[in-house]
Design a protein around this motif. Structure first.
Motif, PDB file in Angstrom:
ATOM      1  N   VAL A 170       0.865  -1.167   0.000  1.00 21.90           N
ATOM      2  CA  VAL A 170       0.000   0.000   0.000  1.00 21.90           C
ATOM      3  C   VAL A 170       0.908   1.225   0.000  1.00 21.90           C
ATOM      4  N   SER A 181       1.716   3.872   2.988  1.00 22.39           N
ATOM      5  CA  SER A 181       1.112   3.440   4.250  1.00 22.39           C
ATOM      6  C   SER A 181       2.182   3.457   5.335  1.00 22.39           C
ATOM      7  N   SER A 235      -3.247  -2.588   5.410  1.00 24.42           N
ATOM      8  CA  SER A 235      -2.075  -3.103   4.689  1.00 24.42           C
ATOM      9  C   SER A 235      -1.762  -4.562   5.020  1.00 24.42           C
TER      10      SER A 235
END
Length: 131
Positions: free
Chosen positions: A59, A62, A117
């Motif tokens: 991600v 993140s 995530s």
């Protein structure tokens, strides 16, 4: 007490159907052959066994991705003299790709978002022929 047994994901030192379930925790991104690891895991859990997978997703931006990259930079600064890249040769997964990958290979797949995530996958009913 449990004995410590060393092995490689593609060649587990257990007989067919030895376990009812297996847990793969953050390993798929490090495998040379994900299918090889899954086939071997299916072999040791047997046809009716279940495979549980906890896996980080890629991600962008993140917190886990930023922390990983920061720690990797620190490590490379200390130990990685001459290393110029943060590419660790690990695989990156997005949610749709990883879910599709498991649905292609297993009859039953439960896919849970553990966090933005990280995902937990519970899979059974391998669709491919065993080794």
């Amino acid at each position: 007490d449990f004995p410590i047994v060393r092995g490689v994901g593609e060649y587990l030192p257990f007989p067919d159907g030895f376990f009812d379930e297996a847990m793969l925790n953050q390993v798929l991104d490090h495998c040379n052959s994900i299918d090889g690891v899954l086939e071997e895991t299916v072999r040791v859990v047997g046809a009716k066994g279940t495979i549980n997978v906890m896996q980080y997703l890629s991600v962008p931006d993140s917190l886990p991705t930023r922390m990983y990259n920061s720690l990797l930079r620190i490590y490379l600064a200390i130990k990685g003299k001459g290393v110029k890249s943060l590419d660790t040769k690990t695989r990156r997964f997005d949610r749709e790709g990883l879910e599709g990958f498991f649905r292609e290979r297993f009859e039953k797949v439960d896919f849970f978002e553990y966090s933005a995530s990280q995902v937990f996958i519970r899979a059974s009913g391998w669709k491919k022929d065993l080794k």
